[in-house]
Design a protein around this motif. Structure first.
Motif, PDB file in Angstrom:
ATOM      1  N   ASP A   1       0.851  -1.194   0.000  1.00 32.11           N
ATOM      2  CA  ASP A   1       0.000   0.000   0.000  1.00 32.11           C
ATOM      3  C   ASP A   1       0.893   1.253   0.000  1.00 32.11           C
ATOM      4  OD1 ASP A   1      -1.699   2.105   0.492  1.00 32.11           O
ATOM      5  OD2 ASP A   1      -2.753   1.139   2.167  1.00 32.11           O
ATOM      6  N   ILE A   2       0.927   1.964  -1.137  1.00 29.41           N
ATOM      7  CA  ILE A   2       1.808   3.140  -1.252  1.00 29.41           C
ATOM      8  C   ILE A   2       1.010   4.450  -1.240  1.00 29.41           C
ATOM      9  CG2 ILE A   2       3.675   1.911  -2.465  1.00 29.41           C
ATOM     10  CD1 ILE A   2       2.617   3.257  -5.097  1.00 29.41           C
ATOM     11  N   THR A   3      -0.242   4.381  -0.799  1.00 30.58           N
ATOM     12  CA  THR A   3      -1.111   5.564  -0.857  1.00 30.58           C
ATOM     13  C   THR A   3      -0.457   6.791  -0.207  1.00 30.58           C
ATOM     14  OG1 THR A   3      -2.905   3.974  -0.550  1.00 30.58           O
ATOM     15  CG2 THR A   3      -3.518   6.293  -0.491  1.00 30.58           C
ATOM     16  N   ASP A   4       0.173   6.590   0.962  1.00 30.21           N
ATOM     17  CA  ASP A   4       0.759   7.727   1.695  1.00 30.21           C
ATOM     18  C   ASP A   4       1.886   8.428   0.927  1.00 30.21           C
ATOM     19  OD1 ASP A   4      -0.943   7.453   3.790  1.00 30.21           O
ATOM     20  OD2 ASP A   4       0.482   6.464   5.146  1.00 30.21           O
ATOM     21  N   CYS A   5       2.477   7.722  -0.030  1.00 31.06           N
ATOM     22  CA  CYS A   5       3.583   8.341  -0.799  1.00 31.06           C
ATOM     23  C   CYS A   5       3.079   9.566  -1.575  1.00 31.06           C
ATOM     24  CB  CYS A   5       4.179   7.354  -1.797  1.00 31.06           C
ATOM     25  SG  CYS A   5       4.963   5.937  -1.018  1.00 31.06           S
ATOM     26  N   PHE A   6       1.747   9.623  -1.784  1.00 31.90           N
ATOM     27  CA  PHE A   6       1.212  10.709  -2.613  1.00 31.90           C
ATOM     28  C   PHE A   6       0.688  11.884  -1.789  1.00 31.90           C
ATOM     29  CE2 PHE A   6       1.488   6.938  -5.092  1.00 31.90           C
ATOM     30  CZ  PHE A   6       2.047   7.399  -6.273  1.00 31.90           C
TER      31      PHE A   6
ATOM     32  N   ASP B   1       4.196  13.760   3.917  1.00 33.71           N
ATOM     33  CA  ASP B   1       3.800  12.699   4.856  1.00 33.71           C
ATOM     34  C   ASP B   1       5.042  11.877   5.233  1.00 33.71           C
ATOM     35  OD1 ASP B   1       1.114  10.959   5.692  1.00 33.71           O
ATOM     36  OD2 ASP B   1       2.899   9.724   5.376  1.00 33.71           O
ATOM     37  N   GLU B   2       5.293  11.818   6.557  1.00 36.62           N
ATOM     38  CA  GLU B   2       6.540  11.187   7.036  1.00 36.62           C
ATOM     39  C   GLU B   2       6.632   9.718   6.618  1.00 36.62           C
ATOM     40  OE1 GLU B   2       8.528  10.285  11.245  1.00 36.62           O
ATOM     41  OE2 GLU B   2       7.006  11.868  11.297  1.00 36.62           O
ATOM     42  N   LYS B   3       5.522   8.991   6.774  1.00 34.67           N
ATOM     43  CA  LYS B   3       5.528   7.568   6.425  1.00 34.67           C
ATOM     44  C   LYS B   3       5.640   7.376   4.920  1.00 34.67           C
ATOM     45  CE  LYS B   3       3.968   5.666  10.548  1.00 34.67           C
ATOM     46  NZ  LYS B   3       3.013   5.065  11.426  1.00 34.67           N
ATOM     47  N   GLY B   4       4.940   8.245   4.174  1.00 33.97           N
ATOM     48  CA  GLY B   4       5.033   8.181   2.707  1.00 33.97           C
ATOM     49  C   GLY B   4       6.491   8.364   2.264  1.00 33.97           C
ATOM     50  N   GLU B   5       7.215   9.280   2.943  1.00 36.19           N
ATOM     51  CA  GLU B   5       8.612   9.540   2.568  1.00 36.19           C
ATOM     52  C   GLU B   5       9.510   8.357   2.918  1.00 36.19           C
ATOM     53  OE1 GLU B   5       9.864  13.409   3.929  1.00 36.19           O
ATOM     54  OE2 GLU B   5       8.567  14.381   2.451  1.00 36.19           O
ATOM     55  N   LEU B   6       9.202   7.715   4.052  1.00 33.30           N
ATOM     56  CA  LEU B   6       9.981   6.520   4.431  1.00 33.30           C
ATOM     57  C   LEU B   6       9.788   5.406   3.391  1.00 33.30           C
ATOM     58  CD1 LEU B   6       9.593   5.679   8.242  1.00 33.30           C
ATOM     59  CD2 LEU B   6      11.716   5.933   6.965  1.00 33.30           C
ATOM     60  N   LEU B   7       8.536   5.231   2.971  1.00 33.68           N
ATOM     61  CA  LEU B   7       8.264   4.195   1.973  1.00 33.68           C
ATOM     62  C   LEU B   7       8.935   4.523   0.644  1.00 33.68           C
ATOM     63  CD1 LEU B   7       4.493   3.185   2.301  1.00 33.68           C
ATOM     64  CD2 LEU B   7       6.502   1.755   2.716  1.00 33.68           C
ATOM     65  N   LEU B   8       8.931   5.800   0.291  1.00 29.49           N
ATOM     66  CA  LEU B   8       9.578   6.212  -0.963  1.00 29.49           C
ATOM     67  C   LEU B   8      11.072   5.888  -0.923  1.00 29.49           C
ATOM     68  CD1 LEU B   8       8.163   9.676  -2.072  1.00 29.49           C
ATOM     69  CD2 LEU B   8       8.256   7.557  -3.407  1.00 29.49           C
ATOM     70  N   ASP B   9      11.673   6.068   0.256  1.00 26.45           N
ATOM     71  CA  ASP B   9      13.094   5.709   0.394  1.00 26.45           C
ATOM     72  C   ASP B   9      13.282   4.222   0.124  1.00 26.45           C
ATOM     73  OD1 ASP B   9      13.397   8.320   1.183  1.00 26.45           O
ATOM     74  OD2 ASP B   9      14.528   7.869   3.008  1.00 26.45           O
ATOM     75  N   PHE B  10      12.356   3.402   0.676  1.00 23.05           N
ATOM     76  CA  PHE B  10      12.499   1.961   0.491  1.00 23.05           C
ATOM     77  C   PHE B  10      12.280   1.570  -0.976  1.00 23.05           C
ATOM     78  CE2 PHE B  10      11.706  -2.561   0.944  1.00 23.05           C
ATOM     79  CZ  PHE B  10      12.713  -2.893   1.820  1.00 23.05           C
TER      80      PHE B  10
ATOM     81  N   ASP C   1      16.437   9.688   1.940  1.00 24.36           N
ATOM     82  CA  ASP C   1      15.742  10.974   1.833  1.00 24.36           C
ATOM     83  C   ASP C   1      15.424  11.335   0.379  1.00 24.36           C
ATOM     84  OD1 ASP C   1      15.616  11.516   4.569  1.00 24.36           O
ATOM     85  OD2 ASP C   1      17.682  12.249   4.572  1.00 24.36           O
ATOM     86  N   PHE C   2      14.835  10.378  -0.318  1.00 23.57           N
ATOM     87  CA  PHE C   2      14.551  10.583  -1.751  1.00 23.57           C
ATOM     88  C   PHE C   2      13.791  11.884  -2.006  1.00 23.57           C
ATOM     89  CE2 PHE C   2      11.700  10.123  -5.409  1.00 23.57           C
ATOM     90  CZ  PHE C   2      12.636   9.905  -6.414  1.00 23.57           C
ATOM     91  N   SER C   3      12.720  12.117  -1.227  1.00 25.59           N
ATOM     92  CA  SER C   3      11.871  13.295  -1.484  1.00 25.59           C
ATOM     93  C   SER C   3      12.657  14.591  -1.380  1.00 25.59           C
ATOM     94  CB  SER C   3      10.739  13.372  -0.473  1.00 25.59           C
ATOM     95  OG  SER C   3       9.839  12.370  -0.719  1.00 25.59           O
ATOM     96  N   LYS C   4      13.627  14.614  -0.452  1.00 27.43           N
ATOM     97  CA  LYS C   4      14.362  15.865  -0.214  1.00 27.43           C
ATOM     98  C   LYS C   4      15.576  16.015  -1.130  1.00 27.43           C
ATOM     99  CE  LYS C   4      12.928  16.250   4.618  1.00 27.43           C
ATOM    100  NZ  LYS C   4      12.444  14.909   4.986  1.00 27.43           N
TER     101      LYS C   4
END
Ligand code: SAM
Length: 294
Positions: free
Chosen positions: A225-230, A234-243, A249-252
């Protein structure tokens, strides 16, 4: 060309945090448990050549949940055997978690755990320096070949340790998964050839085919479930994006173009399905089983 972005695996604390969240948001461990209970028993049945003692090596074992489940199946297939289990895991935190799990779980007295706080490559070097002649009946490398410099060489080394009827089990994301699509598209921007390879079972199969090495393979369906990435910020979305990207820190740190490209692909039908307001990423896994080289 290798990525100029920092690799997530360089920061063990954030890596383990994002992996934990990934496990909470995906069916990854459930689909592995289904495999372990339904298909692995037949694979394990043939190992050991009727010995009363079996040698097992777990590479990149993490906190050991999956390892202990496989060791239970091994016990069911080979009642009465004693087991020497080498655990190869560079993360001190994960090794600690594994030891705690072992101390809490009854029925493991027949297993001797040897804790190796090191990478697969360090284990290989140590094995060679010590001129070890011990052979292994069962070796597993689950979701870890991304983090070695040369996955093919690592497979060849561990396969060379197999005893008669021994098995080497590899689990990685499937080439047909969302990860496969994402990494194929952005490999040059995301992948660090020294550290993380963005490999899938398709890459490993191509390697094995080129060497004429035979293997069995299975596909395991899984979702994330990657919904939070969008949700921006969102802190959890950013953690998932890293994974997902293997980038710290992909988003940053990613360029706006790369970020936009990744976000677009993540929700593309090639990678995800959208239902009931959730975006479910294709996290299908591939399993490869190798025999002793003859
Ligand atoms: C995605 S986790 C998988 C953990 C466990 N096998 C599972 O499936 O739950 C990857 C594991 O590989 C470990 N790892 C990272 N680099 C490694 C290396 N070079 N050699 C061995 N293990 C490594 C990490 O610390 C982590 O525990």
């Amino acid at each position: 060309m290798a990525s100029s972005l920092n690799s997530l695996v360089n920061d063990d604390s954030r890596y383990q945090k994002s992996f934990k969240l990934f496990l909470e948001r995906s069916s990854e461990h459930q689909c592995m448990l289904d495999f372990i209970h339904n298909l692995l028993p037949d694979i394990l049945a043939s190992i050991g050549d009727r010995k009363s003692h079996l040698n097992v090596i777990g590479v990149g074992s993490g906190a050991g949940e999956i390892d202990l489940e496989m060791l239970s199946e091994l016990r069911l297939k080979h009642p009465g055997v004693t087991v020497d289990n080498e655990v190869v895991e560079p993360s001190g935190q994960q090794l600690h978690n594994y030891r705690v799990l072992v101390s809490q779980k009854p029925g493991l007295d027949h297993i001797k755990f040897n804790w190796n706080k090191m990478t697969a490559t360090e284990f290989e070097e140590q094995w060679k320096v010590k001129k070890m002649t011990k052979k292994a009946d069962f070796i597993h490398m689950i979701q870890m070949l991304y983090y070695v410099k040369d996955p093919g060489a690592t497979i060849s080394f561990f396969q060379s340790l197999l005893d008669k009827n021994g098995k080497l089990l590899i689990i990685l994301v499937s080439g047909k998964s969302g990860f496969g699509k994402l990494w194929r598209t952005f490999r040059n921007q995301l992948c660090h050839t020294e550290l993380s390879q963005c490999v899938t079972t398709s890459d490993i199969k191509s390697f094995l085919d080129s060497k004429g090495v035979k293997y069995q393979s299975y596909e395991l369906p899984s979702q994330l479930d990657i919904t939070d990435c969008f949700t921006e910020g969102d802190e959890k979305g950013e953690l998932l994006l890293d994974f997902l990207t293997e980038v710290l820190d992909f988003s940053k740190t990613a360029s706006p173009e790369l970020k936009a490209g990744v976000m677009e692909l993540l929700r593309h039908p090639d990678c995800s399905v959208e239902s009931n307001g959730k975006i479910m990423f294709n996290n299908n896994l591939g399993v490869i089983v190798l025999d002793q080289l003859t």
